[in-house]
Design an enzyme around this catalytic site. Structure first.
Site, PDB file in Angstrom:
ATOM      1  N   ALA A 132       0.815  -1.217   0.000  1.00 61.10           N
ATOM      2  CA  ALA A 132       0.000   0.000   0.000  1.00 61.10           C
ATOM      3  C   ALA A 132       0.851   1.270   0.000  1.00 61.10           C
ATOM      4  CB  ALA A 132      -0.922  -0.019   1.212  1.00 61.10           C
ATOM      5  N   PHE A 147      -2.712   0.969   5.157  1.00 57.56           N
ATOM      6  CA  PHE A 147      -3.424   0.405   6.309  1.00 57.56           C
ATOM      7  C   PHE A 147      -2.784   0.792   7.637  1.00 57.56           C
ATOM      8  CE2 PHE A 147      -5.770  -3.553   4.476  1.00 57.56           C
ATOM      9  CZ  PHE A 147      -6.722  -2.707   3.939  1.00 57.56           C
ATOM     10  N   GLN A 181       0.506  -6.429  -3.556  1.00 59.27           N
ATOM     11  CA  GLN A 181      -0.585  -6.669  -2.594  1.00 59.27           C
ATOM     12  C   GLN A 181      -1.692  -5.657  -2.827  1.00 59.27           C
ATOM     13  OE1 GLN A 181       1.193  -7.458   1.598  1.00 59.27           O
ATOM     14  NE2 GLN A 181       2.695  -6.239   0.521  1.00 59.27           N
ATOM     15  N   ASP A 187      -5.462  -1.480  -6.242  1.00 62.00           N
ATOM     16  CA  ASP A 187      -5.899  -0.211  -6.844  1.00 62.00           C
ATOM     17  C   ASP A 187      -5.713  -0.123  -8.357  1.00 62.00           C
ATOM     18  OD1 ASP A 187      -3.092   0.268  -7.109  1.00 62.00           O
ATOM     19  OD2 ASP A 187      -3.042   1.372  -5.214  1.00 62.00           O
ATOM     20  N   HIS A 237      -3.724  -9.977  -3.779  1.00 61.79           N
ATOM     21  CA  HIS A 237      -4.927  -9.705  -2.978  1.00 61.79           C
ATOM     22  C   HIS A 237      -6.095  -9.237  -3.839  1.00 61.79           C
ATOM     23  CE1 HIS A 237      -2.156  -9.205   0.775  1.00 61.79           C
ATOM     24  NE2 HIS A 237      -2.364 -10.459   0.461  1.00 61.79           N
ATOM     25  N   CYS A 247     -25.851 -11.907  -7.758  1.00 63.69           N
ATOM     26  CA  CYS A 247     -25.420 -12.267  -9.107  1.00 63.69           C
ATOM     27  C   CYS A 247     -26.608 -12.420 -10.052  1.00 63.69           C
ATOM     28  CB  CYS A 247     -24.637 -13.582  -9.036  1.00 63.69           C
ATOM     29  SG  CYS A 247     -24.012 -14.101 -10.634  1.00 63.69           S
ATOM     30  N   CYS A 293     -26.549 -16.424 -11.022  1.00 64.28           N
ATOM     31  CA  CYS A 293     -26.908 -17.523 -10.111  1.00 64.28           C
ATOM     32  C   CYS A 293     -27.514 -17.035  -8.801  1.00 64.28           C
ATOM     33  CB  CYS A 293     -25.663 -18.370  -9.817  1.00 64.28           C
ATOM     34  SG  CYS A 293     -24.473 -17.542  -8.758  1.00 64.28           S
ATOM     35  N   SER A 323       5.770  -1.770   1.984  1.00 63.62           N
ATOM     36  CA  SER A 323       4.975  -2.790   2.670  1.00 63.62           C
ATOM     37  C   SER A 323       5.516  -2.987   4.074  1.00 63.62           C
ATOM     38  CB  SER A 323       5.029  -4.123   1.920  1.00 63.62           C
ATOM     39  OG  SER A 323       4.345  -5.118   2.658  1.00 63.62           O
ATOM     40  N   ASP A 368      11.044   7.720   1.224  1.00 61.33           N
ATOM     41  CA  ASP A 368       9.846   7.767   0.380  1.00 61.33           C
ATOM     42  C   ASP A 368      10.157   7.131  -0.970  1.00 61.33           C
ATOM     43  OD1 ASP A 368       8.386   8.973   2.318  1.00 61.33           O
ATOM     44  OD2 ASP A 368       8.645  11.003   1.546  1.00 61.33           O
TER      45      ASP A 368
HETATM   46  P1  NAD Z   1       0.670  -1.528   5.140  1.00 66.21           P
HETATM   47  O1  NAD Z   1      -0.308  -0.402   5.307  1.00 66.21           O
HETATM   48  O2  NAD Z   1       0.722  -2.569   6.175  1.00 66.21           O
HETATM   49  O3  NAD Z   1       2.139  -0.929   5.030  1.00 66.21           O
HETATM   50  C1  NAD Z   1       2.445   0.125   4.185  1.00 66.21           C
HETATM   51  C2  NAD Z   1       3.847   0.580   4.519  1.00 66.21           C
HETATM   52  O4  NAD Z   1       4.231   1.547   3.549  1.00 66.21           O
HETATM   53  C3  NAD Z   1       3.977   1.238   5.891  1.00 66.21           C
HETATM   54  O5  NAD Z   1       4.984   0.580   6.624  1.00 66.21           O
HETATM   55  C4  NAD Z   1       4.373   2.694   5.575  1.00 66.21           C
HETATM   56  O6  NAD Z   1       5.366   3.183   6.450  1.00 66.21           O
HETATM   57  C5  NAD Z   1       4.939   2.588   4.192  1.00 66.21           C
HETATM   58  N1  NAD Z   1       4.746   3.778   3.367  1.00 66.21           N
HETATM   59  C6  NAD Z   1       3.621   4.526   3.216  1.00 66.21           C
HETATM   60  N2  NAD Z   1       3.809   5.476   2.281  1.00 66.21           N
HETATM   61  C7  NAD Z   1       5.099   5.338   1.852  1.00 66.21           C
HETATM   62  C8  NAD Z   1       5.884   6.031   0.888  1.00 66.21           C
HETATM   63  N3  NAD Z   1       5.393   7.030   0.177  1.00 66.21           N
HETATM   64  N4  NAD Z   1       7.169   5.640   0.717  1.00 66.21           N
HETATM   65  C9  NAD Z   1       7.690   4.588   1.456  1.00 66.21           C
HETATM   66  N5  NAD Z   1       6.979   3.901   2.349  1.00 66.21           N
HETATM   67  C10 NAD Z   1       5.695   4.265   2.538  1.00 66.21           C
HETATM   68  O7  NAD Z   1       0.409  -2.146   3.697  1.00 66.21           O
HETATM   69  P2  NAD Z   1       0.781  -3.570   3.099  1.00 66.21           P
HETATM   70  O8  NAD Z   1       2.060  -4.065   3.656  1.00 66.21           O
HETATM   71  O9  NAD Z   1       0.591  -3.435   1.651  1.00 66.21           O
HETATM   72  O10 NAD Z   1      -0.316  -4.593   3.646  1.00 66.21           O
HETATM   73  C11 NAD Z   1      -1.616  -4.294   3.891  1.00 66.21           C
HETATM   74  C12 NAD Z   1      -2.708  -4.704   2.936  1.00 66.21           C
HETATM   75  O11 NAD Z   1      -3.222  -3.479   2.547  1.00 66.21           O
HETATM   76  C13 NAD Z   1      -2.400  -5.352   1.643  1.00 66.21           C
HETATM   77  O12 NAD Z   1      -2.981  -6.583   1.696  1.00 66.21           O
HETATM   78  C14 NAD Z   1      -3.174  -4.534   0.573  1.00 66.21           C
HETATM   79  O13 NAD Z   1      -4.056  -5.400  -0.116  1.00 66.21           O
HETATM   80  C15 NAD Z   1      -3.984  -3.595   1.362  1.00 66.21           C
HETATM   81  N6  NAD Z   1      -4.163  -2.192   0.900  1.00 66.21           N
HETATM   82  C16 NAD Z   1      -4.019  -1.847  -0.401  1.00 66.21           C
HETATM   83  C17 NAD Z   1      -4.156  -0.516  -0.781  1.00 66.21           C
HETATM   84  C18 NAD Z   1      -3.999  -0.172  -2.236  1.00 66.21           C
HETATM   85  O14 NAD Z   1      -4.333  -0.975  -3.098  1.00 66.21           O
HETATM   86  N7  NAD Z   1      -3.479   1.014  -2.553  1.00 66.21           N
HETATM   87  C19 NAD Z   1      -4.408   0.468   0.174  1.00 66.21           C
HETATM   88  C20 NAD Z   1      -4.553   0.073   1.528  1.00 66.21           C
HETATM   89  C21 NAD Z   1      -4.409  -1.266   1.876  1.00 66.21           C
END
Ligand code: NAD
Length: 251
Positions: free
Chosen positions: A26, A37, A103, A106, A123, A156, A159, A197, A239
């Site tokens: 994310a 998250f 993961q 979006d 996911h 659906c 079904c 992540s 970042d």
């Molecule tokens: P997570 O929220 O657990 O971790 C995200 C990590 O990214 C955090 O540790 C944070 O410090 C870091 N982070 C945030 N912005 C950043 C940036 N600009 N640069 C560097 N680091 C940054 O997310 P995860 O590990 O992906 O796991 C959580 C679940 O969240 C996944 O299963 C996913 O499906 C779901 N999710 C997806 C989305 C999306 O599709 N954009 C959004 C929210 C959650």
């Protein structure tokens, strides 16, 4: 380490690699305005996730899930790929990266130009819905319009089964083909690059460890410490957009 040193080290690791697998969470999409998250402003500071069995068992939970979906899609629909996504796309285009295991749900890797065949979605995908019984794909626009108009919950047309966004909820089984492909790619790479992540959600978070055990180098770019920094050859607390963009030479 200065920002310049961090970029130089990442560039060197990428330059040395013959086959890179990019693993995104994310965090790569926060620079596009989609909250993650587990950051302090993340989605979980506001609401607990809805488990799959609760979605199936309780109409009230399905109602809450669709309410949240409508809300989160307001961010998702206006979001555009950012510099981090563009840098990832450039690594795939050049042939340096064989695939992106994500993961995220979006669809921003696709929209940044990474061909579908190079993307493994662990996911699922939040840009459409599927029937939990027969798997038929349903578009979101009419579902959301009906829900917003009078709270109608989708069933659906084929079904009559329950329809859910095509994402994998906690407690729902992982997509078998995506998992197998992710494993194959992980075992074939010599650099596994984690971007944004927290590496706490399993089984997804098992892939970096698998790559490392199999002899690949492991690099992690994340704002906050992750569970696997101690395993990494390079762990940058930075970042993604500016760091990877500079390392790859993409604006
Ligand atoms: P997570 O929220 O657990 O971790 C995200 C990590 O990214 C955090 O540790 C944070 O410090 C870091 N982070 C945030 N912005 C950043 C940036 N600009 N640069 C560097 N680091 C940054 O997310 P995860 O590990 O992906 O796991 C959580 C679940 O969240 C996944 O299963 C996913 O499906 C779901 N999710 C997806 C989305 C999306 O599709 N954009 C959004 C929210 C959650």
């Amino acid at each position: 380490m200065s920002d310049d040193d961090a970029v130089a080290q990442l560039r060197a690791l990428i330059g040395d690699a013959r086959r890179i697998v990019i693993f995104t969470g994310a965090g790569i999409s926060t620079e596009s305005g989609i909250p993650d998250f587990r950051s302090p402003q993340g989605v979980w500071s506001r609401a607990k996730p809805i488990e799959f069995r609760d979605f199936v068992a309780h109409e009230a939970m399905r109602r809450e899930a669709w309410r949240r979906k409508v809300e989160i899609d307001r961010d998702m629909e206006v979001a555009a790929p950012n510099r981090g996504h563009r840098a990832v796309a450039a690594l795939v285009r050049s042939g340096a990266a064989s695939c992106v295991i994500t993961q995220n749900i979006d669809g921003l890797h696709q929209r940044s130009g990474v061909p579908e065949k190079h993307i493994v979605e662990l996911h699922g995908n939040g840009t459409y819905a599927t029937c939990l019984e027969c798997g038929l794909r349903h578009e979101l626009a009419p579902i959301k319009a009906a829900f917003i108009a009078d709270g109608t919950l989708p069933h659906c047309r084929n079904c009559g089964g329950l329809v859910k966004a095509a994402t994998i909820s906690f407690g729902q089984s992982m997509p078998a083909r995506a998992m197998a492909r992710a494993q194959e790619e992980t075992l074939a790479c010599d650099l596994f690059l984690v971007l944004g992540s927290s590496l706490v959600v399993y089984p997804a978070a098992g892939f970096p460890l698998l790559a490392k055990r199999h002899g690949a180098r492991l690099a992690i770019v994340n704002r906050e410490p992750t569970e696997q920094d101690d395993q990494a050859d390079l762990a940058l607390r930075a970042d993604i957009g500016p760091t990877l963009g500079s390392a790859v030479g993409v604006d």
